[in-house]
Design a protein around this motif. Structure first.
Motif, short mmCIF file in Angstrom:
data_model
loop_
_atom_site.label_atom_id
_atom_site.label_comp_id
_atom_site.label_asym_id
_atom_site.label_seq_id
_atom_site.Cartn_x
_atom_site.Cartn_y
_atom_site.Cartn_z
N ARG A 70 0.88 -1.17 0.00
CA ARG A 70 0.00 0.00 0.00
C ARG A 70 0.91 1.22 0.00
N GLU A 73 -2.02 7.49 -1.64
CA GLU A 73 -3.16 7.79 -2.51
C GLU A 73 -2.76 7.69 -3.98
N ALA A 74 -3.67 7.21 -4.80
CA ALA A 74 -3.44 7.16 -6.24
C ALA A 74 -3.27 8.59 -6.76
N TRP A 93 -7.53 -2.55 0.14
CA TRP A 93 -6.80 -1.29 -0.03
C TRP A 93 -7.24 -0.59 -1.31
N LEU A 94 -7.36 -1.37 -2.39
CA LEU A 94 -7.79 -0.78 -3.67
C LEU A 94 -9.20 -0.20 -3.56
N ASP A 95 -10.08 -0.89 -2.83
CA ASP A 95 -11.44 -0.38 -2.63
C ASP A 95 -11.42 0.94 -1.88
N GLU A 97 -9.34 3.22 -2.41
CA GLU A 97 -8.70 4.14 -3.35
C GLU A 97 -7.23 4.42 -3.02
N HIS A 98 -6.55 3.41 -2.47
CA HIS A 98 -5.12 3.50 -2.24
C HIS A 98 -4.38 2.97 -3.46
N ARG A 99 -3.17 3.44 -3.65
CA ARG A 99 -2.31 2.87 -4.68
C ARG A 99 -1.74 1.57 -4.10
#
Length: 143
Positions: A70, A73-74, A93-95, A97-99
């Motif tokens: 992780r 932030e994207a 983590w993707l849910d 909105e993390h990179r």
């Protein structure tokens, strides 16, 4: 039998490379120089959890086992904050909105996770639950 450690420090670096997609330029970030110990610019502890044993087994039996980092932030500079061997955790983590950056899992880490699973046992099989008769149906009300 000595207990198997559930935590391992991993060091790595994050490298960016320019990527052109349909006329737009962006940066593709990736994990490089992943090693055990405290040698790299970034160091995170890979912590194994009993509740994630099925996810670890799924990852280990895939064609290419991966580790997931992780990294903030994207759209911003990556700031590695956590590492996991569980695809389920990475999906969460993707849910959020993390990179999430992926890297091939080193053989030494695969062997360590195998030893952890051998010591603690595989996750119990989650069987289907039996439905109670009439469960999920509207009950008729007698008049």
């Amino acid at each position: 039998m000595s207990p198997i450690s559930s935590s391992r420090s991993l060091s790595f670096d994050v490298a960016g490379e320019p990527l052109a997609i349909k006329g737009f330029t962006t940066t593709r970030w990736r994990i490089v120089d992943l090693v055990s110990g405290l040698a790299g610019p970034w160091t995170l502890d890979l912590q194994l959890y009993m509740t994630e044993r099925a996810a670890y087994r799924f990852n280990l039996t895939s064609a290419t086992p991966r580790l997931f980092v992780r990294a903030g932030e994207a759209g911003a500079q990556p700031v590695p904050a956590a590492i996991t061997a569980s695809q389920d955790v990475a999906a969460g983590w993707l849910d959020g909105e993390h990179r999430v950056l992926e890297v091939d899992m080193p053989l030494a880490i695969q062997a360590w996770i195998e030893a952890y699973l051998a010591h603690h046992g595989e996750a119990p099989a989650e069987g289907r639950k039996k439905k109670r008769k009439g469960a999920g149906r509207a009950r008729e009300i007698g008049a």
